[in-house]
Design an enzyme around this catalytic site. Structure first.
Site, PDB file in Angstrom:
ATOM      1  N   ASP A 127       0.959  13.320  21.097  1.00 28.38           N
ATOM      2  CA  ASP A 127       2.503  13.798  20.356  1.00 28.38           C
ATOM      3  C   ASP A 127       1.866  15.082  20.164  1.00 28.38           C
ATOM      4  O   ASP A 127       3.055  16.058  19.788  1.00 28.38           O
ATOM      5  CB  ASP A 127       2.097  13.447  18.414  1.00 28.38           C
ATOM      6  CG  ASP A 127       2.790  11.893  18.435  1.00 28.38           C
ATOM      7  OD1 ASP A 127       3.749  11.327  19.333  1.00 28.38           O
ATOM      8  OD2 ASP A 127       2.568  11.271  17.479  1.00 28.38           O
ATOM      9  N   GLY A 128       0.555  15.759  20.189  1.00 29.14           N
ATOM     10  CA  GLY A 128       0.266  17.236  20.038  1.00 29.14           C
ATOM     11  C   GLY A 128       1.410  18.051  21.093  1.00 29.14           C
ATOM     12  O   GLY A 128       1.458  19.161  21.281  1.00 29.14           O
ATOM     13  N   ALA A 148      -5.856  17.397  -2.490  1.00 27.75           N
ATOM     14  CA  ALA A 148      -6.349  18.242  -4.211  1.00 27.75           C
ATOM     15  C   ALA A 148      -6.317  19.020  -5.460  1.00 27.75           C
ATOM     16  O   ALA A 148      -7.436  20.413  -5.448  1.00 27.75           O
ATOM     17  CB  ALA A 148      -8.437  18.716  -3.303  1.00 27.75           C
ATOM     18  N   ARG A 156      -2.525  24.601  -8.180  1.00 29.47           N
ATOM     19  CA  ARG A 156      -4.266  24.934  -8.640  1.00 29.47           C
ATOM     20  C   ARG A 156      -5.352  23.476  -7.533  1.00 29.47           C
ATOM     21  O   ARG A 156      -4.616  22.764  -8.248  1.00 29.47           O
ATOM     22  CB  ARG A 156      -5.120  25.497  -9.154  1.00 29.47           C
ATOM     23  CG  ARG A 156      -4.832  26.888 -10.066  1.00 29.47           C
ATOM     24  CD  ARG A 156      -5.218  26.560 -11.632  1.00 29.47           C
ATOM     25  NE  ARG A 156      -5.006  27.438 -12.066  1.00 29.47           N
ATOM     26  CZ  ARG A 156      -4.255  28.454 -12.506  1.00 29.47           C
ATOM     27  NH1 ARG A 156      -3.140  26.980 -13.481  1.00 29.47           N
ATOM     28  NH2 ARG A 156      -3.995  28.504 -13.933  1.00 29.47           N
ATOM     29  N   ASP A 184      -6.693  22.416  -2.982  1.00 25.90           N
ATOM     30  CA  ASP A 184      -6.900  22.712  -1.655  1.00 25.90           C
ATOM     31  C   ASP A 184      -5.854  23.581  -0.688  1.00 25.90           C
ATOM     32  O   ASP A 184      -5.834  24.903  -0.245  1.00 25.90           O
ATOM     33  CB  ASP A 184      -7.806  22.029  -1.336  1.00 25.90           C
ATOM     34  CG  ASP A 184      -9.298  22.139  -1.136  1.00 25.90           C
ATOM     35  OD1 ASP A 184      -9.439  22.148  -1.923  1.00 25.90           O
ATOM     36  OD2 ASP A 184      -9.528  20.340  -1.418  1.00 25.90           O
TER      37      ASP A 184
END
Length: 266
Positions: free
Chosen positions: A45-46, A185, A148, A150
């Site tokens: 896929d990359g 997160a 707020r 990651d």
């Protein structure tokens, strides 16, 4: 018909690349890296993401087909043992074009510099250079929340099976032109709150992120990472362009999902 090939670069993919090129030229097809009608991605896929970005300026003229030489690729329909069958199909069979929605990302700057526009096939993520990312999230011009955490991930339907899925996002059928916002997160307590769930926006809705206390960010576009400084806003919506895949046989989306995530080979 003109064709080009993108290889993962490992020995198995390079050997297969040479074989496919030779076979197709034997069928009097023209190898043209600049203006191909069809691009064959050999790897994973990359590799296909790399091919997409390489030819993103001619998406209305170029179709993609993937061959995976390692683990099953979500975008790769073919395996090395089927190369002769694929070559004959490309050379002799009119193919069906399947179109998937893309993500448009527009970055604007506080200093009034020229805005930057990008396309992503899978997703775009936004993270701060250091510490917690604080962003005001606007939907259709209205403030929705102050995030707020990651970082934030905005994905396409076809990209919903990639990083978005790892973040707990929904899997969306690519016939639905939409984008999805998923949190990384997030901070949720008695003082700070976010919706805490992925959001799915239709094609006529625009999502805008506005910095609160820092203006420098790492922005990813599929496999690419770019640092942007002095950012005023980052806008996301369904792009007017679409990616085109060449289909020579049926490969239903839900079968692709099943084979990628559920099938144990039995």
């Amino acid at each position: 018909m003109k064709f080009a090939i993108t290889s993962k670069g490992n020995p198995a993919s390079n050997a297969l690349t040479q074989k496919v090129r030779t076979y197709l030229q034997d069928f009097e097809m023209i190898y043209d890296e600049s203006n191909p009608d069809i691009v064959i991605s050999i790897g994973g896929d990359g590799t296909l993401l790399y091919a997409f970005h390489r030819y993103s300026s001619r998406l209305d003229k170029t179709a993609f087909v993937g061959v995976h030489t390692g683990h099953l690729g979500f975008y790769a329909d073919w395996v090395p043992s089927e190369i002769e069958k694929l070559v004959i199909a490309i050379a002799k069979t009119p193919y069906q074009v399947v179109e998937y929605p893309l993500l448009e990302v527009v970055i604007r700057y506080r200093n009034g510099g020229k805005e930057m526009r990008y396309l992503a096939l899978n997703e775009s993520t936004v993270k701060g250079l250091v510490g917690t990312l604080v962003m005001d999230v606007e939907i259709r011009g209205d403030h929705f929340e102050r995030f707020r955490g990651d970082g934030l991930c905005v994905s396409t339907p076809s990209g919903s099976t990639a990083y978005n899925k790892a973040l707990g996002g929904a899997i969306i059928h690519p016939s639905l032109p939409s984008i999805q916002l998923a949190e990384m997160a997030s901070i949720n307590n008695r003082v700070f709150r976010t919706v805490g769930s992925p959001l799915i926006l239709p094609e006529h809705h625009t999502l805008v992120l506005k910095p609160v206390n820092s203006f420098d960010f790492h922005v990813t576009l599929d496999h690419l990472t770019v640092m942007h400084r002095d950012v005023k806003s980052i806008q996301f919506k369904v792009a007017k362009e679409k990616v085109r895949f060449a289909r020579f046989r049926p490969f239903p989306f839900w079968k692709r999902v099943h084979d990628s995530f559920i099938s144990d080979g039995r």
